[in-house]
Enzyme design. Sequence first.
Site, mmCIF file in Angstrom:
data_model
loop_
_atom_site.group_PDB
_atom_site.id
_atom_site.type_symbol
_atom_site.label_atom_id
_atom_site.label_comp_id
_atom_site.label_asym_id
_atom_site.label_seq_id
_atom_site.Cartn_x
_atom_site.Cartn_y
_atom_site.Cartn_z
ATOM 1 N N ASN A 83 0.831 -1.201 0.000
ATOM 2 C CA ASN A 83 0.000 0.000 0.000
ATOM 3 C C ASN A 83 0.864 1.250 0.000
ATOM 4 O OD1 ASN A 83 -2.115 -1.703 0.038
ATOM 5 N ND2 ASN A 83 -2.503 -1.536 2.235
ATOM 6 N N HIS A 99 5.829 -0.582 -2.700
ATOM 7 C CA HIS A 99 5.373 0.124 -3.905
ATOM 8 C C HIS A 99 5.422 1.643 -3.742
ATOM 9 C CE1 HIS A 99 3.002 -3.676 -5.361
ATOM 10 N NE2 HIS A 99 4.289 -3.754 -5.567
ATOM 11 N N CYS A 126 11.400 12.508 -10.039
ATOM 12 C CA CYS A 126 11.611 12.990 -11.403
ATOM 13 C C CYS A 126 11.358 11.806 -12.341
ATOM 14 C CB CYS A 126 13.042 13.510 -11.545
ATOM 15 S SG CYS A 126 13.440 13.960 -13.238
ATOM 16 N N GLY A 151 -4.991 -9.299 2.789
ATOM 17 C CA GLY A 151 -5.680 -8.357 1.901
ATOM 18 C C GLY A 151 -4.983 -8.110 0.586
ATOM 19 N N THR A 152 -4.347 -9.138 0.059
ATOM 20 C CA THR A 152 -3.717 -8.981 -1.256
ATOM 21 C C THR A 152 -4.248 -10.035 -2.218
ATOM 22 O OG1 THR A 152 -1.628 -9.024 -2.487
ATOM 23 C CG2 THR A 152 -1.653 -10.249 -0.408
ATOM 24 N N ASN A 188 -8.172 -13.027 3.945
ATOM 25 C CA ASN A 188 -8.801 -12.414 2.770
ATOM 26 C C ASN A 188 -10.244 -12.938 2.695
ATOM 27 O OD1 ASN A 188 -9.486 -11.680 -0.015
ATOM 28 N ND2 ASN A 188 -7.282 -11.458 -0.333
HETATM 29 P P1 NAD Z 1 -5.835 -5.782 -5.151
HETATM 30 O O1 NAD Z 1 -6.684 -4.565 -5.342
HETATM 31 O O2 NAD Z 1 -5.328 -6.505 -6.314
HETATM 32 O O3 NAD Z 1 -6.590 -6.872 -4.246
HETATM 33 C C1 NAD Z 1 -7.181 -6.545 -3.046
HETATM 34 C C2 NAD Z 1 -7.457 -7.817 -2.247
HETATM 35 O O4 NAD Z 1 -7.987 -7.417 -0.994
HETATM 36 C C3 NAD Z 1 -8.488 -8.754 -2.899
HETATM 37 O O5 NAD Z 1 -7.961 -10.074 -2.910
HETATM 38 C C4 NAD Z 1 -9.701 -8.648 -1.979
HETATM 39 O O6 NAD Z 1 -10.403 -9.875 -1.882
HETATM 40 C C5 NAD Z 1 -9.039 -8.310 -0.663
HETATM 41 N N1 NAD Z 1 -9.901 -7.602 0.290
HETATM 42 C C6 NAD Z 1 -10.923 -6.755 0.039
HETATM 43 N N2 NAD Z 1 -11.442 -6.294 1.197
HETATM 44 C C7 NAD Z 1 -10.715 -6.851 2.194
HETATM 45 C C8 NAD Z 1 -10.762 -6.753 3.620
HETATM 46 N N3 NAD Z 1 -11.638 -5.979 4.254
HETATM 47 N N4 NAD Z 1 -9.847 -7.472 4.338
HETATM 48 C C9 NAD Z 1 -8.938 -8.256 3.716
HETATM 49 N N5 NAD Z 1 -8.853 -8.388 2.381
HETATM 50 C C10 NAD Z 1 -9.736 -7.692 1.626
HETATM 51 O O7 NAD Z 1 -4.693 -5.255 -4.217
HETATM 52 P P2 NAD Z 1 -3.181 -5.632 -4.163
HETATM 53 O O8 NAD Z 1 -3.031 -7.113 -4.095
HETATM 54 O O9 NAD Z 1 -2.633 -4.827 -3.067
HETATM 55 O O10 NAD Z 1 -2.545 -5.108 -5.560
HETATM 56 C C11 NAD Z 1 -2.833 -3.908 -6.215
HETATM 57 C C12 NAD Z 1 -1.755 -2.802 -6.101
HETATM 58 O O11 NAD Z 1 -2.426 -1.553 -6.100
HETATM 59 C C13 NAD Z 1 -0.989 -2.781 -4.827
HETATM 60 O O12 NAD Z 1 0.224 -3.302 -5.042
HETATM 61 C C14 NAD Z 1 -0.891 -1.319 -4.392
HETATM 62 O O13 NAD Z 1 0.375 -0.788 -4.734
HETATM 63 C C15 NAD Z 1 -1.900 -0.605 -5.184
HETATM 64 N N6 NAD Z 1 -3.009 -0.033 -4.383
HETATM 65 C C16 NAD Z 1 -2.775 0.518 -3.156
HETATM 66 C C17 NAD Z 1 -3.826 1.035 -2.430
HETATM 67 C C18 NAD Z 1 -3.545 1.634 -1.074
HETATM 68 O O14 NAD Z 1 -2.432 2.097 -0.833
HETATM 69 N N7 NAD Z 1 -4.515 1.611 -0.162
HETATM 70 C C19 NAD Z 1 -5.121 0.989 -2.931
HETATM 71 C C20 NAD Z 1 -5.323 0.428 -4.195
HETATM 72 C C21 NAD Z 1 -4.254 -0.098 -4.893
#
Ligand code: NAD
Length: 243
Positions: free
Chosen positions: A102, A119, A127, A186-187, A212
């Site tokens: 995140n 990330h 830049c 949560g990934t 998850n």
């Molecule tokens: P993703 O969006 O691909 O997946 C999110 C996962 O979270 C899903 O598997 C979903 O089932 C699960 N989820 C949803 N609600 C949940 C809860 N309450 N508790 C636990 N799990 C839950 O996210 P990702 O795997 O992090 O990959 C996307 C990329 O996007 C990340 O690497 C990140 O850099 C970026 N991102 C970051 C943010 C942030 O900083 N908050 C937000 C969106 C995307």
Amino acid sequence: MRIPAAALDALRQARHVVALTGSGASAESGVPTFRDAQTGLWAQYNPLDLATPEAFLEDPALIWRWYRWRRELVAQAKPNAGHFALAALAERVPRLTLITQNVDGLHQRAGSDKVIEFHGNLFTERCFSEGIVVTDADHEAEVPKCSACGGMLRPGVVWFGEAIPETALEAATAATADCDLFLSIGTSSVVWPAAGLAAAARANNAVVIEINPDVTPQSGQSHFCLQGKSGEILPELLDYLTL
Ligand code: NAD
């Protein structure tokens, strides 16, 4: 939920816990995940298409508008019970390394320190051509410029297809090789190389616990899948260590 006794025992006996969080860990704070459909102003865009260097080069002003909107959204959000439980967990186990995908800084706001930001961070700028982090960006400009080279500045996050910052990758890899318990929280486990960390931990004999609400490609490779929200399950795990 009923957490299997063997999972709780693994937590109680752990010497080094690695927790990897994804955007689901911030979902209960009101920060949408990338796989959630966007609503309102940005409903017509797929975030997966906006978070790339190609999209930035095609329309930098659009990408900056999106990131400013995300900054405002995150600035208004508050850490949730899962963020706070992870910060507290660090005090209850011999060693905890927190790796987050995140970019929102909510773990730090909940009290976690030494977070490995895999990330990058939403509130920084780099830049575009030189990659260096800058601290003097003009936040009023539609597309801020680098004061050193005059090129475009970009948000200091890692976009799809880009390399992970070397220090973060090295620290995460070393912690994963050393841990005996790995929490995948949560990934979606589809974004690499973060998605490979749980498998690396397992190959090194660590117990892998996934938290998850949904099934992911990691689920079949985990010793335990705790199906539910991290804001509910992490406090339960913490309570167990307090008993
Ligand atoms: P993703 O969006 O691909 O997946 C999110 C996962 O979270 C899903 O598997 C979903 O089932 C699960 N989820 C949803 N609600 C949940 C809860 N309450 N508790 C636990 N799990 C839950 O996210 P990702 O795997 O992090 O990959 C996307 C990329 O996007 C990340 O690497 C990140 O850099 C970026 N991102 C970051 C943010 C942030 O900083 N908050 C937000 C969106 C995307």
